[in-house]
Design an enzyme around this catalytic site. Structure first.
Site, PDB file in Angstrom:
ATOM      1  N   GLY A 155      11.145   1.361  30.261  1.00 22.85           N
ATOM      2  CA  GLY A 155      12.006   2.535  30.420  1.00 22.85           C
ATOM      3  C   GLY A 155      13.409   2.294  29.894  1.00 22.85           C
ATOM      4  CB  ILE A 181       2.308   2.656  34.099  1.00 17.34           C
ATOM      5  CG1 ILE A 181       3.430   3.431  33.398  1.00 17.34           C
ATOM      6  CG2 ILE A 181       2.652   2.340  35.540  1.00 17.34           C
ATOM      7  CD1 ILE A 181       3.642   4.821  33.940  1.00 17.34           C
ATOM      8  CG  ASN A 187       0.738   2.589  39.266  1.00 18.36           C
ATOM      9  OD1 ASN A 187       1.675   2.987  39.958  1.00 18.36           O
ATOM     10  ND2 ASN A 187      -0.222   3.380  38.828  1.00 18.36           N
ATOM     11  CE1 TYR A 205      16.285  10.042  39.810  1.00 20.18           C
ATOM     12  CE2 TYR A 205      18.520  10.796  40.238  1.00 20.18           C
ATOM     13  CZ  TYR A 205      17.650   9.859  39.715  1.00 20.18           C
ATOM     14  OH  TYR A 205      18.145   8.738  39.098  1.00 20.18           O
TER      15      TYR A 205
HETATM   16  N1  SER Z   1      20.666   9.853  34.915  1.00 17.52           N
HETATM   17  C1  SER Z   1      20.008  10.405  36.065  1.00 17.52           C
HETATM   18  C2  SER Z   1      19.602  11.807  35.827  1.00 17.52           C
HETATM   19  O1  SER Z   1      20.285  12.485  35.115  1.00 17.52           O
HETATM   20  C3  SER Z   1      20.911  10.354  37.259  1.00 17.52           C
HETATM   21  O2  SER Z   1      20.833   9.113  37.855  1.00 17.52           O
HETATM   22  O3  SER Z   1      18.647  12.232  36.380  1.00 17.52           O
END
Ligand code: SER
Length: 317
Positions: free
Chosen positions: A11, A35, A54, A143
């Site tokens: 990532g 993954i 995972n 989130y």
């Molecule tokens: N960079 C992330 C986002 O924009 C925030 O931590 O979701």
């Protein structure tokens, strides 16, 4: 910190953090966890071991910890804010069920754990300017909900079971190696790609929308330094505010125009991302990180812009 597992090694953060750990901590092993569909390639694959890891598969992770005698886990698996709004249950599964798997393994096998938090852990009732370390955290996104819960659960495992959990609240991260995906702050990366390609940038975030941003080398330094900090100085653990620049789109565009004077940008505001951005702080106060483990960033807007443009020119030519 000797033998390390990076979950999410391909990532945006993982791809660079894995390489930094292999470079900076020779003598140990850094395993690139991935993954299927996001396998490591190139130097990430050739410079050390890689294993399917995972977060939702506890046995798979436990087997890797045993096989490589892992002492530290960087748990970077997550859906970013805008994607998590589209797929809230999947975000919950990865961010929460995944985290509890990692914390249980860490408790049993005595590993330290870093699971990043974010500016997204704050919400509209948080003070926007100089957001304190300890303040209201009532986010209105999935989130954010998972990030607050991550902080609480990580602190719980430290106080209750002595698991060495530590973390930082990352700002929007800007880098030239691996693109982020599905984040609210992604525009601050994409703007540089458009500029180098000579394209007009269509900005999804409205002018005047300030958010904390950080250049990736500083973010990587934070991720390593917090895990190497002397525990006796840490009054906080999960998670420290860290800051380097508070930016809005026009300021980034102006910085790019110092090097590419005819760069053009116009706005097509994405209501979902704008709504998220409006609920986040403008600028965090990172005094505690500075005092408790010596945090200090190196890049400002113009030095970041210079470096981004130089690297992207090479990458995209
Ligand atoms: N960079 C992330 C986002 O924009 C925030 O931590 O979701």
């Amino acid at each position: 910190m000797k033998n390390i597992l990076v979950i999410g090694s391909t990532g945006q953060i993982g791809s660079e953090l894995t390489m930094k750990l292999r470079r900076d901590l020779p003598g140990g092993t850094t395993v690139a966890g991935y993954i299927p569909g996001a396998e490591p390639k190139g130097v990430l694959l050739s410079s050390g071991p890689a294993e399917e890891a995972n977060v939702c598969n506890a046995k798979q992770i436990a087997d890797i910890v045993d096989k490589y005698d892992i002492d530290t886990i960087y748990n970077l698996a997550a859906l970013l804010s805008a994607t998590a709004e589209r797929l809230p249950l999947k975000a919950w599964d990865i961010q929460m069920n995944g985290l509890i798997n990692i914390l249980e393994i860490a408790r049993e096998k005595r590993c330290a754990v870093f699971t990043p938090s974010s500016i997204g852990s704050f919400g509209p009732s948080t003070p926007r300017e100089d957001t304190p370390q300890d303040t209201i955290q009532r986010p209105t996104t999935m989130y954010g909900v998972t990030k607050v819960a991550t902080e609480l659960l990580s602190d719980y495992y430290f106080h209750r079971f002595g698991v060495d959990t530590r973390s930082v609240r990352f700002p929007g991260l800007i880098s030239y190696t691996t693109l982020p995906g599905g984040g609210t702050t992604d525009y601050a990366v994409e703007i540089y790609y458009a500029a180098v390609k000579g394209e007009e940038f269509i900005c999804p975030i409205a002018p005047g929308t300030y958010m904390d941003m950080m250049y990736m080398p500083d973010a990587l330094k934070a991720a390593v330094d917090i895990m190497r900090a002397k525990p006796r100085y840490l009054k906080h653990r999960n998670a420290f505010n860290i800051a380097s620049m508070s930016l809005e789109p026009e300021e980034i565009a102006a910085s790019i125009r110092k090097y590419i004077p005819d760069f053009k940008m116009r706005y097509e505001v994405d209501p979902i991302r704008q709504h998220i951005a409006d609920s986040w702080p403008d600028r965090m106060d990172d005094t505690c990180a500075r005092k408790e483990w010596g945090w200090s960033p190196s890049f400002d807007l113009d030095s970041m812009t210079r470096d981004m443009l130089e690297h992207l020119r090479t990458k995209l030519q």
